[in-house]
Design a protein around this motif. Structure first.
Motif, PDB file in Angstrom:
ATOM      1  N   ARG A  78       0.837  -1.211   0.000  1.00 20.45           N
ATOM      2  CA  ARG A  78       0.000   0.000   0.000  1.00 20.45           C
ATOM      3  C   ARG A  78       0.869   1.256   0.000  1.00 20.45           C
ATOM      4  NH1 ARG A  78      -4.498   2.848   1.709  1.00 20.45           N
ATOM      5  NH2 ARG A  78      -4.227   4.303   3.419  1.00 20.45           N
ATOM      6  N   LYS A  79       1.864   1.290   0.893  1.00 18.98           N
ATOM      7  CA  LYS A  79       2.738   2.462   0.976  1.00 18.98           C
ATOM      8  C   LYS A  79       3.509   2.651  -0.329  1.00 18.98           C
ATOM      9  CE  LYS A  79       4.441   1.042   4.978  1.00 18.98           C
ATOM     10  NZ  LYS A  79       5.290   0.987   6.193  1.00 18.98           N
ATOM     11  N   HIS A  80       4.034   1.568  -0.860  1.00 21.13           N
ATOM     12  CA  HIS A  80       4.796   1.641  -2.111  1.00 21.13           C
ATOM     13  C   HIS A  80       3.957   2.249  -3.236  1.00 21.13           C
ATOM     14  CE1 HIS A  80       7.904   0.063  -4.973  1.00 21.13           C
ATOM     15  NE2 HIS A  80       6.877   0.166  -5.800  1.00 21.13           N
ATOM     16  N   ARG A  81       2.753   1.778  -3.396  1.00 20.07           N
ATOM     17  CA  ARG A  81       1.923   2.222  -4.519  1.00 20.07           C
ATOM     18  C   ARG A  81       1.383   3.632  -4.312  1.00 20.07           C
ATOM     19  NH1 ARG A  81      -0.824  -3.758  -5.771  1.00 20.07           N
ATOM     20  NH2 ARG A  81       1.153  -4.655  -6.522  1.00 20.07           N
ATOM     21  N   LEU A  82       1.099   4.008  -3.072  1.00 22.40           N
ATOM     22  CA  LEU A  82       0.698   5.393  -2.818  1.00 22.40           C
ATOM     23  C   LEU A  82       1.844   6.352  -3.128  1.00 22.40           C
ATOM     24  CD1 LEU A  82      -1.374   5.099   0.484  1.00 22.40           C
ATOM     25  CD2 LEU A  82      -2.231   5.858  -1.748  1.00 22.40           C
ATOM     26  N   TRP A  83       3.057   5.982  -2.725  1.00 18.84           N
ATOM     27  CA  TRP A  83       4.202   6.838  -3.033  1.00 18.84           C
ATOM     28  C   TRP A  83       4.422   6.941  -4.538  1.00 18.84           C
ATOM     29  CZ3 TRP A  83       5.458  10.331   0.098  1.00 18.84           C
ATOM     30  CH2 TRP A  83       5.514  10.129   1.473  1.00 18.84           C
ATOM     31  N   GLU A  84       4.180   5.856  -5.271  1.00 18.44           N
ATOM     32  CA  GLU A  84       4.320   5.928  -6.726  1.00 18.44           C
ATOM     33  C   GLU A  84       3.334   6.933  -7.320  1.00 18.44           C
ATOM     34  OE1 GLU A  84       6.255   1.774  -8.275  1.00 18.44           O
ATOM     35  OE2 GLU A  84       4.080   1.960  -8.382  1.00 18.44           O
ATOM     36  N   VAL A  85       2.099   6.920  -6.824  1.00 17.47           N
ATOM     37  CA  VAL A  85       1.104   7.893  -7.291  1.00 17.47           C
ATOM     38  C   VAL A  85       1.583   9.313  -6.986  1.00 17.47           C
ATOM     39  CG1 VAL A  85      -1.257   8.743  -7.032  1.00 17.47           C
ATOM     40  CG2 VAL A  85      -0.826   6.279  -7.043  1.00 17.47           C
ATOM     41  N   PHE A  86       2.061   9.526  -5.770  1.00 18.82           N
ATOM     42  CA  PHE A  86       2.548  10.848  -5.379  1.00 18.82           C
ATOM     43  C   PHE A  86       3.694  11.307  -6.277  1.00 18.82           C
ATOM     44  CE2 PHE A  86       5.610  13.355  -2.889  1.00 18.82           C
ATOM     45  CZ  PHE A  86       4.823  14.444  -2.561  1.00 18.82           C
ATOM     46  N   TRP A  95       6.610   7.198 -15.149  1.00 24.94           N
ATOM     47  CA  TRP A  95       6.257   5.929 -14.492  1.00 24.94           C
ATOM     48  C   TRP A  95       7.398   4.928 -14.485  1.00 24.94           C
ATOM     49  CZ3 TRP A  95       2.479   2.312 -17.619  1.00 24.94           C
ATOM     50  CH2 TRP A  95       2.930   2.183 -18.951  1.00 24.94           C
ATOM     51  N   ASP A  96       8.426   5.135 -15.306  1.00 29.74           N
ATOM     52  CA  ASP A  96       9.572   4.223 -15.294  1.00 29.74           C
ATOM     53  C   ASP A  96      10.628   4.633 -14.262  1.00 29.74           C
ATOM     54  OD1 ASP A  96       9.925   6.292 -17.589  1.00 29.74           O
ATOM     55  OD2 ASP A  96      11.968   5.707 -17.098  1.00 29.74           O
ATOM     56  N   GLU A  97      10.430   5.763 -13.582  1.00 30.99           N
ATOM     57  CA  GLU A  97      11.425   6.265 -12.630  1.00 30.99           C
ATOM     58  C   GLU A  97      11.060   6.013 -11.171  1.00 30.99           C
ATOM     59  OE1 GLU A  97      13.150  10.228 -14.883  1.00 30.99           O
ATOM     60  OE2 GLU A  97      11.233  10.398 -13.813  1.00 30.99           O
ATOM     61  N   VAL A  98       9.818   5.618 -10.904  1.00 30.85           N
ATOM     62  CA  VAL A  98       9.322   5.686  -9.528  1.00 30.85           C
ATOM     63  C   VAL A  98       9.590   4.451  -8.674  1.00 30.85           C
ATOM     64  CG1 VAL A  98       7.533   7.345 -10.101  1.00 30.85           C
ATOM     65  CG2 VAL A  98       7.021   4.893 -10.248  1.00 30.85           C
ATOM     66  N   HIS A  99       9.839   3.309  -9.297  1.00 24.30           N
ATOM     67  CA  HIS A  99       9.862   2.063  -8.539  1.00 24.30           C
ATOM     68  C   HIS A  99      10.957   2.057  -7.466  1.00 24.30           C
ATOM     69  CE1 HIS A  99       8.857  -2.117  -7.769  1.00 24.30           C
ATOM     70  NE2 HIS A  99      10.143  -2.413  -7.834  1.00 24.30           N
ATOM     71  N   GLU A 100      12.175   2.416  -7.844  1.00 26.58           N
ATOM     72  CA  GLU A 100      13.276   2.362  -6.881  1.00 26.58           C
ATOM     73  C   GLU A 100      13.093   3.387  -5.760  1.00 26.58           C
ATOM     74  OE1 GLU A 100      17.032   2.632  -8.797  1.00 26.58           O
ATOM     75  OE2 GLU A 100      16.828   0.724  -9.837  1.00 26.58           O
ATOM     76  N   VAL A 101      12.580   4.569  -6.100  1.00 27.99           N
ATOM     77  CA  VAL A 101      12.346   5.582  -5.073  1.00 27.99           C
ATOM     78  C   VAL A 101      11.264   5.107  -4.103  1.00 27.99           C
ATOM     79  CG1 VAL A 101      11.732   7.983  -4.623  1.00 27.99           C
ATOM     80  CG2 VAL A 101      12.990   7.398  -6.703  1.00 27.99           C
ATOM     81  N   ALA A 102      10.186   4.535  -4.648  1.00 30.90           N
ATOM     82  CA  ALA A 102       9.104   4.025  -3.798  1.00 30.90           C
ATOM     83  C   ALA A 102       9.569   2.854  -2.940  1.00 30.90           C
ATOM     84  CB  ALA A 102       7.910   3.614  -4.662  1.00 30.90           C
ATOM     85  N   ASP A 103      10.549   2.089  -3.438  1.00 31.16           N
ATOM     86  CA  ASP A 103      11.113   0.994  -2.646  1.00 31.16           C
ATOM     87  C   ASP A 103      11.730   1.518  -1.346  1.00 31.16           C
ATOM     88  OD1 ASP A 103      10.472  -1.327  -3.968  1.00 31.16           O
ATOM     89  OD2 ASP A 103      12.311  -1.403  -5.156  1.00 31.16           O
ATOM     90  N   HIS A 129       1.027   2.104 -12.618  1.00 29.90           N
ATOM     91  CA  HIS A 129       1.183   0.925 -13.476  1.00 29.90           C
ATOM     92  C   HIS A 129      -0.103   0.098 -13.562  1.00 29.90           C
ATOM     93  CE1 HIS A 129       5.205   1.763 -11.546  1.00 29.90           C
ATOM     94  NE2 HIS A 129       5.426   2.022 -12.815  1.00 29.90           N
ATOM     95  N   GLY A 130      -1.159   0.601 -12.917  1.00 27.86           N
ATOM     96  CA  GLY A 130      -2.447  -0.083 -12.970  1.00 27.86           C
ATOM     97  C   GLY A 130      -2.666  -1.116 -11.890  1.00 27.86           C
ATOM     98  N   ASP A 131      -1.728  -1.236 -10.952  1.00 34.51           N
ATOM     99  CA  ASP A 131      -1.882  -2.212  -9.872  1.00 34.51           C
ATOM    100  C   ASP A 131      -2.775  -1.645  -8.770  1.00 34.51           C
ATOM    101  OD1 ASP A 131      -0.201  -4.276 -10.905  1.00 34.51           O
ATOM    102  OD2 ASP A 131       1.542  -3.047 -10.389  1.00 34.51           O
ATOM    103  N   PRO A 132      -3.641  -2.481  -8.197  1.00 34.94           N
ATOM    104  CA  PRO A 132      -4.563  -1.993  -7.153  1.00 34.94           C
ATOM    105  C   PRO A 132      -3.829  -1.611  -5.876  1.00 34.94           C
ATOM    106  CG  PRO A 132      -4.705  -4.381  -7.344  1.00 34.94           C
ATOM    107  CD  PRO A 132      -3.843  -3.914  -8.477  1.00 34.94           C
TER     108      PRO A 132
END
Length: 220
Positions: A78-86, A95-103, A129-132
């Motif tokens: 939940r935290k990871h995906r909310l941070w990606e939205v932010f 959208w290709d830059e956010v994964h490592e930062v959200a990690d 990325h469309g994930d719930p």
């Protein structure tokens, strides 16, 4: 129970994903491959997670995540995906830059911060990325979706998610003009290699290999 370390949360999240949300046992080899580490290191981590009662491991039956483990894994997701939205909506990351930062951000422990973040973003249901996004109780809103390569010829749908969220794959989709929310129609399917042609938003034709189309999820 003592709080989990960052590494322990990462393992638990990986086990949750590999177990399809806790539905099946996971082998140590699968975990080793997912975490890109040696089986011996996995075994050490499994003992630690077992001591904290977030997983159960029985030889020949694999690793099973406990209810408490699911709760922690879902809150981390939940935290990871909310941070990606932010990062995408407010800080204009692609959208290709956010994964490592959200990690990194997903390990912040403050519950009130995540509640405020969710509210600030308007309670989003899906990440870039469309994930719930699990809600604060761990409930996940799902929607029916199939790989694009399984869509029948002349059928239409909408791109709603990607299975492969690697930066290279997302940059490729940006390059060809396939994005979350795009309306598509399958205009040709090649029997020889399974490649397809799609029409995006009724104006742009894109040819895709079977592998690429298999990593794009659509809703009819």
């Amino acid at each position: 129970m003592n709080p989990l370390t960052y590494a322990e949360e990462n393992y638990l999240k990986a086990i949750y994903h590999l177990s399809e949300g806790g539905k099946k046992g996971v082998s140590t080899n699968d975990i080793s491959g997912e975490m890109k580490t040696k089986p011996a290191s996995v075994s050490d981590m499994l003992r630690k997670l077992g001591d904290k009662a977030v997983i159960e491991y029985r030889k020949y039956y694999g690793v099973h995540i406990t209810e408490e483990g699911k709760k922690i894994a879902l809150q981390t997701i939940r935290k990871h995906r909310l941070w990606e939205v932010f990062l995408v909506e407010k800080l204009k990351f692609s959208w290709d830059e956010v994964h490592e930062v959200a990690d990194e951000l997903e390990h912040i422990k403050s519950g009130i911060l995540i509640q405020r973040l969710d509210e600030y973003l308007g309670f989003p249901k899906f990440d870039p990325h469309g994930d719930p996004i699990p809600d604060e109780y761990g409930d996940v809103r799902s929607r029916p979706r199939i790989p694009l390569n399984e869509l029948e010829l002349h059928s239409a749908g909408q791109i709603v998610a990607v299975k492969d969220s690697s930066a290279a794959f997302l940059r490729y989709l940006d390059k060809v003009g396939a994005y979350i929310g795009a309306r598509i129609k399958v205009t040709d399917k090649v029997e020889f290699d399974g490649s397809i042609e799609i029409l995006v938003d009724n104006k742009k034709s894109i040819f895709m290999s079977k592998d690429v189309a298999g990593n794009i999820l659509v809703m009819q």
